[in-house]
Design a protein around this motif. Structure first.
Motif, PDB file in Angstrom:
ATOM      1  N   SER A 132       0.835  -1.203   0.000  1.00 16.20           N
ATOM      2  CA  SER A 132       0.000   0.000   0.000  1.00 16.20           C
ATOM      3  C   SER A 132       0.865   1.246   0.000  1.00 16.20           C
ATOM      4  O   SER A 132       0.599   2.221  -0.723  1.00 16.20           O
ATOM      5  N   GLU A 134       3.955   1.496  -1.039  1.00 14.81           N
ATOM      6  CA  GLU A 134       4.611   1.598  -2.347  1.00 14.81           C
ATOM      7  C   GLU A 134       3.627   2.099  -3.404  1.00 14.81           C
ATOM      8  O   GLU A 134       3.995   2.911  -4.270  1.00 14.81           O
ATOM      9  N   GLN A 135       2.396   1.618  -3.307  1.00 15.82           N
ATOM     10  CA  GLN A 135       1.381   2.091  -4.266  1.00 15.82           C
ATOM     11  C   GLN A 135       1.154   3.593  -4.124  1.00 15.82           C
ATOM     12  O   GLN A 135       1.040   4.317  -5.113  1.00 15.82           O
ATOM     13  N   GLU A 136       1.081   4.047  -2.887  1.00 14.03           N
ATOM     14  CA  GLU A 136       0.892   5.485  -2.659  1.00 14.03           C
ATOM     15  C   GLU A 136       2.072   6.282  -3.205  1.00 14.03           C
ATOM     16  O   GLU A 136       1.887   7.332  -3.832  1.00 14.03           O
ATOM     17  N   LYS A 137       3.293   5.754  -2.949  1.00 13.83           N
ATOM     18  CA  LYS A 137       4.480   6.441  -3.460  1.00 13.83           C
ATOM     19  C   LYS A 137       4.432   6.512  -4.984  1.00 13.83           C
ATOM     20  O   LYS A 137       4.722   7.559  -5.578  1.00 13.83           O
ATOM     21  N   VAL A 138       4.078   5.380  -5.599  1.00 11.53           N
ATOM     22  CA  VAL A 138       4.003   5.347  -7.065  1.00 11.53           C
ATOM     23  C   VAL A 138       2.920   6.300  -7.554  1.00 11.53           C
ATOM     24  O   VAL A 138       3.118   7.031  -8.551  1.00 11.53           O
ATOM     25  N   MET A 139       1.777   6.319  -6.875  1.00 10.45           N
ATOM     26  CA  MET A 139       0.682   7.193  -7.277  1.00 10.45           C
ATOM     27  C   MET A 139       1.093   8.660  -7.149  1.00 10.45           C
ATOM     28  O   MET A 139       0.811   9.482  -8.036  1.00 10.45           O
ATOM     29  N   VAL A 140       1.757   8.999  -6.034  1.00  7.41           N
ATOM     30  CA  VAL A 140       2.212  10.378  -5.835  1.00  7.41           C
ATOM     31  C   VAL A 140       3.204  10.750  -6.932  1.00  7.41           C
ATOM     32  O   VAL A 140       3.138  11.838  -7.522  1.00  7.41           O
ATOM     33  N   GLU A 141       4.121   9.824  -7.198  1.00  7.48           N
ATOM     34  CA  GLU A 141       5.124  10.089  -8.229  1.00  7.48           C
ATOM     35  C   GLU A 141       4.459  10.244  -9.591  1.00  7.48           C
ATOM     36  O   GLU A 141       4.813  11.152 -10.370  1.00  7.48           O
ATOM     37  N   LEU A 142       3.478   9.364  -9.889  1.00  8.03           N
ATOM     38  CA  LEU A 142       2.765   9.479 -11.166  1.00  8.03           C
ATOM     39  C   LEU A 142       2.012  10.802 -11.254  1.00  8.03           C
ATOM     40  O   LEU A 142       1.993  11.469 -12.301  1.00  8.03           O
ATOM     41  N   ARG A 143       1.371  11.211 -10.177  1.00  5.51           N
ATOM     42  CA  ARG A 143       0.639  12.476 -10.173  1.00  5.51           C
ATOM     43  C   ARG A 143       1.587  13.645 -10.431  1.00  5.51           C
ATOM     44  O   ARG A 143       1.280  14.558 -11.195  1.00  5.51           O
TER      45      ARG A 143
END
Length: 180
Positions: A132, A134-143
Motif C-alpha cells: 500500500s 509503495e502504491q501510494e508512493k508510485v501514485m504520488v510520483e505518477l501524479r
C-alpha cells in the motif's frame, strides 16, 4: 568274650595246627580264608564306627546342602518376584513418561503451528502495508509526473492558444480567488 579274645583264640588254634608254633602256611586257600576273616572282622569292628561317622557326616552335609539350596531357591524366587514387580513398575512408568512426552510434543507442535500462523498473518499485514505504501508512493510520483507533464505541455501550448484578453481574464479570476 569280645572280638579280641576271639581273635587270639583263633590265632592260637591256627598256630597249633601248624606244628606247634607260628609258621608259614603255604596252603593258599586255608591261609587266605583266615586272613580274610581277620581283615573283615577288624574292618567291621573298627570301621563300623568310623564308616558310620563318615556316612552320618556325609548325610548331614548333604542334608545341609539341600536345605541351603532350598533356602537359596526361596531367596532367588523372592528376588525374582521383586525384580518382576520392579520391571512392571518401570514399564508402567515408561509408558506414563512416553504418554506425557507425546502430550508435550503435541502441545508444542500446536504452539509452534499457532506461532507460525501468527507470523504468517503478521508478514502478510506487513507486506500489504508495504505494498500500500509503495502504491501510494508510485501514485504520488505518477501524479507529480502527470502534473509536471501537464504544466510543461500547458506552458508549451499556452502562448499559442491564449490571446491577450483571455490572459487578462485569467489573471483577474486568479486574483479574485486569492483575494476573495
Amino acid at each position: 568274650m569280645n572280638w579280641i579274645d576271639n581273635f587270639f583264640v583263633l590265632a592260637a588254634e591256627v598256630a597249633e595246627s601248624h606244628s606247634g608254633g607260628f609258621g608259614l602256611n603255604l596252603n593258599l586257600l586255608e591261609s587266605n580264608v583266615i586272613n580274610l576273616a581277620i581283615v573283615i572282622s577288624l574292618l567291621v569292628y573298627f570301621g563300623r564306627g568310623f564308616l558310620g561317622n563318615v556316612l552320618s557326616k556325609r548325610r548331614a552335609d548333604i542334608e545341609q546342602a539341600i536345605l541351603d539350596a532350598e533356602s537359596r531357591l526361596q531367596e532367588a524366587s523372592a528376588a525374582l518376584a521383586d525384580q518382576q514387580q520392579n520391571l512392571a513398575q518401570a514399564q508402567q512408568e515408561a509408558e506414563r513418561i512416553k504418554a506425557a512426552a507425546e502430550e508435550r510434543a503435541k502441545a508444542t507442535r500446536e504452539a509452534i503451528l499457532q506461532q507460525a500462523q501468527r507470523d504468517i498473518e503478521r508478514m502478510k499485514a506487513m507486506a500489504a502495508q508495504e505494498l500500500s505504501s509503495e502504491q501510494e508512493k508510485v501514485m504520488v510520483e505518477l501524479r507529480q509526473r502527470v502534473v509536471a507533464l501537464a504544466l510543461q505541455r500547458a506552458a508549451e501550448q499556452l502562448p499559442s492558444r491564449i490571446d491577450e484578453s483571455t490572459q487578462q481574464r485569467l489573471v483577474d479570476r486568479s486574483i479574485a480567488m486569492i483575494g476573495g
